[in-house]
Design a protein around this motif. Structure first.
Motif, short mmCIF file in Angstrom:
data_model
loop_
_atom_site.label_atom_id
_atom_site.label_comp_id
_atom_site.label_asym_id
_atom_site.label_seq_id
_atom_site.Cartn_x
_atom_site.Cartn_y
_atom_site.Cartn_z
N UNK A 17 -13.72 -53.86 29.12
CA UNK A 17 -12.46 -53.86 28.39
C UNK A 17 -11.83 -52.47 28.37
N UNK A 18 -12.65 -51.45 28.20
CA UNK A 18 -12.13 -50.09 28.15
C UNK A 18 -11.59 -49.65 29.51
N UNK A 19 -12.26 -50.02 30.56
CA UNK A 19 -11.81 -49.65 31.91
C UNK A 19 -10.50 -50.36 32.25
N UNK A 20 -10.44 -51.66 31.99
CA UNK A 20 -9.22 -52.42 32.25
C UNK A 20 -8.06 -51.83 31.46
N UNK A 21 -8.29 -51.55 30.19
CA UNK A 21 -7.25 -51.01 29.33
C UNK A 21 -6.76 -49.66 29.82
N UNK A 31 -7.72 -47.68 25.05
CA UNK A 31 -9.01 -48.04 25.64
C UNK A 31 -10.08 -48.20 24.55
N UNK A 32 -10.06 -47.31 23.57
CA UNK A 32 -11.03 -47.41 22.47
C UNK A 32 -10.77 -48.67 21.64
N UNK A 33 -9.50 -48.92 21.33
CA UNK A 33 -9.17 -50.12 20.54
C UNK A 33 -9.58 -51.39 21.28
N UNK A 34 -9.28 -51.45 22.57
CA UNK A 34 -9.65 -52.63 23.35
C UNK A 34 -11.16 -52.72 23.54
N UNK A 42 -10.93 -58.78 27.46
CA UNK A 42 -11.17 -59.14 28.86
C UNK A 42 -10.66 -60.55 29.13
N UNK A 43 -10.95 -61.49 28.25
CA UNK A 43 -10.48 -62.87 28.41
C UNK A 43 -8.96 -62.91 28.33
N UNK A 44 -8.37 -62.19 27.38
CA UNK A 44 -6.92 -62.13 27.26
C UNK A 44 -6.30 -61.59 28.54
N UNK A 45 -6.89 -60.55 29.09
CA UNK A 45 -6.39 -59.93 30.32
C UNK A 45 -6.41 -60.94 31.47
N UNK A 49 -2.97 -62.82 33.23
CA UNK A 49 -2.74 -62.59 34.64
C UNK A 49 -2.23 -61.22 35.01
N UNK A 50 -2.54 -60.23 34.23
CA UNK A 50 -2.11 -58.88 34.56
C UNK A 50 -3.09 -58.35 35.55
#
Length: 50
Positions: A17-21, A31-34, A42-45, A49-50
């Motif tokens: 999640x942090x890497x994607x953010x 990144x910290x919040x995510x 991760x599921x939301x991402x 479809x981003x």
């Protein structure tokens, strides 16, 4: 054994999640919040479809 798998999954989800953010928003704060929301982000991402 099961506790180790759960702990590893949570750690991996947080890192992912942090890497994607960071790649998307270029912000350490986001990144910290995510990372706190972990697999939910991760599921939301994936769903959005981003």
């Amino acid at each position: 054994m099961k506790k180790d798998s759960i702990k590893t999954g949570i750690s991996f989800g947080c890192a992912l999640a942090m890497i994607i953010s960071y790649v998307k928003w270029h912000s350490i704060l986001w990144a910290i919040i995510h990372g706190i929301f972990s697999w939910a982000y991760v599921v939301y991402f994936m769903v959005m479809g981003y």
